[in-house]
Enzyme design. Structure first.
Site, PDB file in Angstrom:
ATOM      1  CB  SER A 141      -6.723  -5.810  -4.205  1.00 27.03           C
ATOM      2  OG  SER A 141      -7.263  -5.989  -2.921  1.00 27.03           O
ATOM      3  CE1 TYR A 155      -2.406  -2.815  -1.928  1.00 28.54           C
ATOM      4  CE2 TYR A 155      -4.727  -3.301  -1.544  1.00 28.54           C
ATOM      5  CZ  TYR A 155      -3.466  -3.713  -1.920  1.00 28.54           C
ATOM      6  OH  TYR A 155      -3.260  -5.021  -2.307  1.00 28.54           O
TER       7      TYR A 155
HETATM    8  N1  LIG Z   1      -1.444 -10.661   0.101  1.00 27.88           N
HETATM    9  C1  LIG Z   1      -2.688 -10.254  -0.113  1.00 27.88           C
HETATM   10  O1  LIG Z   1      -3.620 -10.533   0.681  1.00 27.88           O
HETATM   11  C2  LIG Z   1      -3.018  -9.460  -1.349  1.00 27.88           C
HETATM   12  C3  LIG Z   1      -4.365  -9.168  -1.594  1.00 27.88           C
HETATM   13  C4  LIG Z   1      -4.688  -8.459  -2.725  1.00 27.88           C
HETATM   14  C5  LIG Z   1      -3.711  -8.044  -3.598  1.00 27.88           C
HETATM   15  N2  LIG Z   1      -2.392  -8.333  -3.326  1.00 27.88           N
HETATM   16  C6  LIG Z   1      -1.383  -7.855  -4.285  1.00 27.88           C
HETATM   17  O2  LIG Z   1      -0.505  -8.905  -4.604  1.00 27.88           O
HETATM   18  C7  LIG Z   1       0.760  -8.361  -4.983  1.00 27.88           C
HETATM   19  C8  LIG Z   1       1.873  -9.095  -4.244  1.00 27.88           C
HETATM   20  O3  LIG Z   1       1.733  -8.832  -2.863  1.00 27.88           O
HETATM   21  P1  LIG Z   1       2.273  -9.806  -1.715  1.00 27.88           P
HETATM   22  O4  LIG Z   1       1.148 -10.050  -0.780  1.00 27.88           O
HETATM   23  O5  LIG Z   1       3.011 -10.936  -2.306  1.00 27.88           O
HETATM   24  O6  LIG Z   1       3.287  -8.804  -0.950  1.00 27.88           O
HETATM   25  P2  LIG Z   1       4.839  -8.962  -0.542  1.00 27.88           P
HETATM   26  O7  LIG Z   1       5.100 -10.300   0.034  1.00 27.88           O
HETATM   27  O8  LIG Z   1       5.126  -7.761   0.284  1.00 27.88           O
HETATM   28  O9  LIG Z   1       5.594  -8.876  -1.951  1.00 27.88           O
HETATM   29  C9  LIG Z   1       5.631  -7.685  -2.676  1.00 27.88           C
HETATM   30  C10 LIG Z   1       6.617  -7.853  -3.824  1.00 27.88           C
HETATM   31  O10 LIG Z   1       6.592  -6.628  -4.578  1.00 27.88           O
HETATM   32  C11 LIG Z   1       7.926  -6.218  -4.778  1.00 27.88           C
HETATM   33  N3  LIG Z   1       8.024  -4.776  -4.884  1.00 27.88           N
HETATM   34  C12 LIG Z   1       7.516  -3.826  -4.056  1.00 27.88           C
HETATM   35  N4  LIG Z   1       7.883  -2.612  -4.480  1.00 27.88           N
HETATM   36  C13 LIG Z   1       8.652  -2.794  -5.590  1.00 27.88           C
HETATM   37  C14 LIG Z   1       9.358  -1.930  -6.458  1.00 27.88           C
HETATM   38  N5  LIG Z   1       9.346  -0.578  -6.301  1.00 27.88           N
HETATM   39  N6  LIG Z   1      10.038  -2.464  -7.498  1.00 27.88           N
HETATM   40  C15 LIG Z   1      10.054  -3.805  -7.692  1.00 27.88           C
HETATM   41  N7  LIG Z   1       9.429  -4.673  -6.891  1.00 27.88           N
HETATM   42  C16 LIG Z   1       8.734  -4.168  -5.848  1.00 27.88           C
HETATM   43  C17 LIG Z   1       8.729  -6.771  -3.598  1.00 27.88           C
HETATM   44  O11 LIG Z   1      10.076  -6.997  -4.013  1.00 27.88           O
HETATM   45  P3  LIG Z   1      11.367  -6.142  -3.548  1.00 27.88           P
HETATM   46  O12 LIG Z   1      11.037  -5.519  -2.220  1.00 27.88           O
HETATM   47  O13 LIG Z   1      12.457  -7.167  -3.480  1.00 27.88           O
HETATM   48  O14 LIG Z   1      11.581  -5.159  -4.648  1.00 27.88           O
HETATM   49  C18 LIG Z   1       8.036  -8.099  -3.360  1.00 27.88           C
HETATM   50  O15 LIG Z   1       8.621  -9.107  -4.149  1.00 27.88           O
HETATM   51  C19 LIG Z   1       0.680  -6.867  -4.698  1.00 27.88           C
HETATM   52  O16 LIG Z   1       0.402  -6.170  -5.887  1.00 27.88           O
HETATM   53  C20 LIG Z   1      -0.488  -6.755  -3.735  1.00 27.88           C
HETATM   54  O17 LIG Z   1      -1.117  -5.500  -3.770  1.00 27.88           O
HETATM   55  C21 LIG Z   1      -2.024  -9.026  -2.225  1.00 27.88           C
END
Ligand SMILES: NC(=O)c1ccc[n+]([C@@H]2O[C@H](COP(=O)([O-])OP(=O)(O)OC[C@H]3O[C@@H](n4cnc5c(N)ncnc54)[C@H](OP(=O)(O)O)[C@@H]3O)[C@@H](O)[C@H]2O)c1
Length: 248
Positions: A141, A155
């Site tokens: 991130s 985080y």
């Molecule tokens: N969106 C942003 O602006 C942003 C910015 C910077 C970085 N990121 C990073 O991008 C990645 C994806 O985030 P997102 O925005 O797509 O969030 P999201 O829509 O909340 O998706 C998170 C995913 O992670 C999975 N997950 C969470 N805990 C888990 C566990 N214990 N075991 C297996 N799977 C798990 C969830 O699946 P289940 O709940 O089905 O297990 C879900 O598929 C993350 O690492 C986040 O930190 C996002």
């Protein structure tokens, strides 16, 4: 078409689900994992219904279960006959001010976003070392660029740890057929940040496209989208504390 076999963790929603769609459209074979298998199965059914669709396999996986990670990742690799890319994407965004007496969300964030990424990388790198090739993608991130206050403190620290971990792995495999790519997203609207005020935020489709294009270039590090984050990320490192407090 070149055969590419990609495993994505956290593929049941947000960026992981979006990347699965993009890579499927490019003809990649996919292994998709998360805890919500109903969502994974619906996604796999949709992706494989497309004309000339490549193979999509799914598995239940809680990435914080080290033993399950060590078992499921090689099982999926065996099913697909190897893996060309593993995207360590699963993550959570919960947090509380440290010292609030409610450490549960912070500890879960540290375990999911950092400790579990080590287990996922261990499983992936073992396969890549045996093959002599592969791309490990670690989703960090822009928050990795600076210590942040309040709900973001753990985080940001976990993502900074993951970023340094990526660099160490890159040093390990330098000059081999194995590539380690860090993808540092800016603000992309997903369930993770629902309701948050986010400057320069883009919708999930735009953010995912930027991530997939960056991953395909196989760089050491990429901000996604590139603009404005490739300027703001490095700038964040240099800002005086009061400005960082005001902006984050
Ligand atoms: N969106 C942003 O602006 C942003 C910015 C910077 C970085 N990121 C990073 O991008 C990645 C994806 O985030 P997102 O925005 O797509 O969030 P999201 O829509 O909340 O998706 C998170 C995913 O992670 C999975 N997950 C969470 N805990 C888990 C566990 N214990 N075991 C297996 N799977 C798990 C969830 O699946 P289940 O709940 O089905 O297990 C879900 O598929 C993350 O690492 C986040 O930190 C996002």
């Amino acid at each position: 078409m070149v055969r590419v076999r990609t495993l994505i963790t956290g593929a049941s929603s947000g960026l992981g689900e979006g990347m699965a769609r993009e890579f499927a459209a490019r003809g990649h074979e996919l292994a998709l994992v998360a805890r919500r298998t109903d969502r994974l199965e619906a996604l796999a059914a949709e992706l494989t219904a497309a004309p000339r669709a490549a193979r999509v396999v799914t598995a239940a996986l809680d990435v914080t279960d080290d033993e399950a990670v060590a078992r499921v990742v090689p099982e999926l690799a065996a099913t697909l006959g190897g893996l060309d890319r593993v995207i360590v994407n699963a993550g959570v965004g919960d947090g509380r001010t440290v010292g609030s007496g409610k450490p549960t969300a912070n500890l879960r964030t540290a375990r999911t976003n950092f400790v579990a990424a080590i287990a996922q990388s261990e499983a992936a790198m073992e396969i890549f070392r045996a093959q002599g090739s592969g791309q490990l993608v670690l989703v960090t991130s822009v928050a990795a660029d600076r210590g942040l206050r309040g709900a973001q403190t753990v985080y940001a620290a976990a993502k900074a740890g993951l970023s340094t971990f990526a660099e160490g792995l890159r040093a390990d495999v330098h000059g081999t057929g194995i590539v380690v790519t860090e993808i540092a997203p800016g603000f992309i609207r997903t369930d993770l940040n629902e309701g948050m005020t986010m400057p320069f935020a883009v919708d999930a489709a735009t953010g995912v496209r930027a991530m997939v294009e960056a991953i395909e270039r196989r760089p050491a590090h990429a901000y996604t989208p590139r603009w404005p984050w490739s300027v703001l990320g490095p700038a964040l490192r240099l800002m005086p504390m009061p400005l960082v407090r005001a902006l984050t």
